[in-house]
Design a protein around this motif. Structure first.
Motif, PDB file in Angstrom:
ATOM      1  N   GLU A 242       0.824  -1.207   0.000  1.00 23.44           N
ATOM      2  CA  GLU A 242       0.000   0.000   0.000  1.00 23.44           C
ATOM      3  C   GLU A 242       0.859   1.259   0.000  1.00 23.44           C
ATOM      4  O   GLU A 242       0.528   2.257  -0.645  1.00 23.44           O
ATOM      5  CB  GLU A 242      -0.941   0.007   1.208  1.00 23.44           C
ATOM      6  CG  GLU A 242      -2.083  -0.991   1.135  1.00 23.44           C
ATOM      7  CD  GLU A 242      -1.649  -2.416   1.478  1.00 23.44           C
ATOM      8  OE1 GLU A 242      -0.455  -2.619   1.804  1.00 23.44           O
ATOM      9  OE2 GLU A 242      -2.508  -3.328   1.421  1.00 23.44           O
ATOM     10  N   PHE A 243       1.980   1.197   0.720  1.00 26.53           N
ATOM     11  CA  PHE A 243       2.911   2.324   0.742  1.00 26.53           C
ATOM     12  C   PHE A 243       3.466   2.582  -0.662  1.00 26.53           C
ATOM     13  O   PHE A 243       3.523   3.733  -1.122  1.00 26.53           O
ATOM     14  CB  PHE A 243       4.053   2.036   1.726  1.00 26.53           C
ATOM     15  CG  PHE A 243       5.093   3.122   1.799  1.00 26.53           C
ATOM     16  CD1 PHE A 243       4.825   4.318   2.443  1.00 26.53           C
ATOM     17  CD2 PHE A 243       6.333   2.937   1.213  1.00 26.53           C
ATOM     18  CE1 PHE A 243       5.783   5.329   2.509  1.00 26.53           C
ATOM     19  CE2 PHE A 243       7.301   3.927   1.268  1.00 26.53           C
ATOM     20  CZ  PHE A 243       7.028   5.132   1.916  1.00 26.53           C
ATOM     21  N   GLY A 244       3.855   1.522  -1.345  1.00 25.64           N
ATOM     22  CA  GLY A 244       4.348   1.672  -2.711  1.00 25.64           C
ATOM     23  C   GLY A 244       3.272   2.202  -3.645  1.00 25.64           C
ATOM     24  O   GLY A 244       3.537   3.065  -4.499  1.00 25.64           O
ATOM     25  N   GLN A 245       2.043   1.709  -3.502  1.00 28.21           N
ATOM     26  CA  GLN A 245       0.938   2.191  -4.333  1.00 28.21           C
ATOM     27  C   GLN A 245       0.696   3.677  -4.119  1.00 28.21           C
ATOM     28  O   GLN A 245       0.449   4.429  -5.067  1.00 28.21           O
ATOM     29  CB  GLN A 245      -0.338   1.412  -4.014  1.00 28.21           C
ATOM     30  CG  GLN A 245      -0.322  -0.034  -4.446  1.00 28.21           C
ATOM     31  CD  GLN A 245      -1.629  -0.725  -4.122  1.00 28.21           C
ATOM     32  OE1 GLN A 245      -2.709  -0.179  -4.348  1.00 28.21           O
ATOM     33  NE2 GLN A 245      -1.552  -1.923  -3.580  1.00 28.21           N
ATOM     34  N   TRP A 246       0.750   4.109  -2.865  1.00 22.64           N
ATOM     35  CA  TRP A 246       0.539   5.521  -2.527  1.00 22.64           C
ATOM     36  C   TRP A 246       1.588   6.406  -3.196  1.00 22.64           C
ATOM     37  O   TRP A 246       1.262   7.462  -3.746  1.00 22.64           O
ATOM     38  CB  TRP A 246       0.559   5.675  -1.007  1.00 22.64           C
ATOM     39  CG  TRP A 246       0.744   7.070  -0.505  1.00 22.64           C
ATOM     40  CD1 TRP A 246      -0.122   8.120  -0.637  1.00 22.64           C
ATOM     41  CD2 TRP A 246       1.865   7.577   0.224  1.00 22.64           C
ATOM     42  NE1 TRP A 246       0.390   9.242  -0.039  1.00 22.64           N
ATOM     43  CE2 TRP A 246       1.612   8.934   0.496  1.00 22.64           C
ATOM     44  CE3 TRP A 246       3.052   7.001   0.689  1.00 22.64           C
ATOM     45  CZ2 TRP A 246       2.513   9.728   1.211  1.00 22.64           C
ATOM     46  CZ3 TRP A 246       3.940   7.792   1.395  1.00 22.64           C
ATOM     47  CH2 TRP A 246       3.680   9.136   1.650  1.00 22.64           C
TER      48      TRP A 246
END
Length: 356
Positions: A242-246
């Motif tokens: 999710e951090f990478g997607q953000w």
């Protein structure tokens, strides 16, 4: 007095760090998208949030190195879906993967003919319609005298249309894409540290060699190689994806503002129609290949979508489809476009000139 000091402080911070508002706006968009049960909420929500903020007339820029870090993390996680058994299955169906990729690429001719019908020059129509990376197609367009602004706008619009439409459509048609039924593999921090370190080294080297999507392809190559060699069955820790997607979504949102949508609206409309047409054409192709090979039609169709490696692979992950098959088709398509787009264009151009 306090308000004046605060205002001046804000102006000073934003002036020195014009990207400072992008992370919280992207995070707010991701949070709201997750609350509304959107698919891939932290990528799509961050993209929409930042794009809306910019379209309201505010200025903000991409997080420095944000997209590289996001791609590095996401690609490492995607590569962990590969293991020895999966690789055997992928190789067994390589002929189907290659055929599906080539047929899907051939549908790009729809966009070329639509643009040509309305007077676009061949180079601009061709490189705007090729499903490769925006930077790479702009660079190839520059070498062939195309309209670079239109190529950049068209490639960005295509990528975002696929990202906004495909995950939502798959969720509506095929089930829950919010990860509630995902298989959670154990986390091994020693292996992950090694993979991330090696992925960063290879990504940096690829960048030095000017390889497109260097950090994504570098991390993906390392993760797949190590995971298959040692038959790993591990995953990323909770929240890492999710951090990478953000990070990636917040960066993509910075491509859009009012000026973007005001730029050549007729061209943008044609680009949208062409992209939607290619997506629709992938349905019968996937049905035919699925019937021929007994592979899952949904997975094949996702592999043929003219989107990005990370976005389509993450959609497959959320729906528990065969992520390595989608990844293999997306990577193969990108490599074919990068190495064959310019030679094919030049042959086509010479053929047209010889007919005059």
């Amino acid at each position: 007095m306090t308000a004046t000091y605060l205002y001046n402080f804000q102006r000073l911070v934003i002036h020195n760090k014009p990207w400072i508002l992008t992370p919280p706006i992207g995070a707010l968009g991701g949070y709201l998208a997750q609350w509304m049960n959107w698919p891939l909420p932290w990528m799509i929500g961050a993209l929409v949030g930042v794009a809306l903020y910019r379209c309201l007339g505010h200025s903000t820029q991409a997080i420095p190195q944000g997209v590289k870090v996001g791609q590095w993390i996401i690609a490492t996680g995607i590569g962990l879906h590969f293991n020895q058994q999966v690789m055997i299955e992928i190789l067994a169906y390589f002929d189907v993967i290659l055929l599906g990729t080539l047929v899907a690429l051939s549908t790009s001719i729809v966009g070329i003919f639509i643009h040509r019908h309305y007077g676009e020059d061949l180079a601009t129509a061709y490189f705007a319609s090729m499903p490769g990376g925006a930077n790479e197609m702009v660079n190839l367009g520059r070498l062939n005298g195309a309209d670079l602004a239109r190529i950049a706008a068209g490639q960005s619009l295509r990528m975002v249309l696929v990202l906004l439409i495909v995950p939502a459509s798959y969720t509506w048609l095929f089930g829950d894409a919010h990860g509630s039924n995902l298989i959670h593999y154990p986390v091994n921090f020693a292996w992950l540290a090694l993979l991330l370190f090696l992925g960063a080294l290879v990504g940096q080297r690829f960048q030095h060699w000017q390889v497109p999507n260097a950090w994504q392809l570098g991390a993906l190559l390392v993760s797949i190689t190590v995971s298959v060699t040692f038959d790993l069955h591990i995953g990323l820790p909770t929240g890492a994806g999710e951090f990478g997607q953000w990070l990636v979504g917040s960066t993509l949102g910075c491509y859009f503002d009012r000026a973007f949508f005001r730029r050549a609206p007729a061209f943008m409309l044609r680009m949208s129609i062409a992209t939607l047409s290619i997506m629709v054409l992938s349905i019968p192709i996937a049905l035919m290949l699925g019937w021929m090979s007994n592979l899952d039609m949904r997975t094949l169709m996702l592999g043929m979508m003219p989107g990005g490696i990370a976005e389509m692979s993450l959609t497959a992950e959320a729906l528990q489809l065969l992520v390595p098959l989608v990844t293999a088709m997306q990577v193969l398509r990108l490599l074919i476009v990068l190495f064959m787009a310019q030679p094919i264009f030049r042959q086509w151009y010479r053929y047209r000139e010889s007919r005059k």
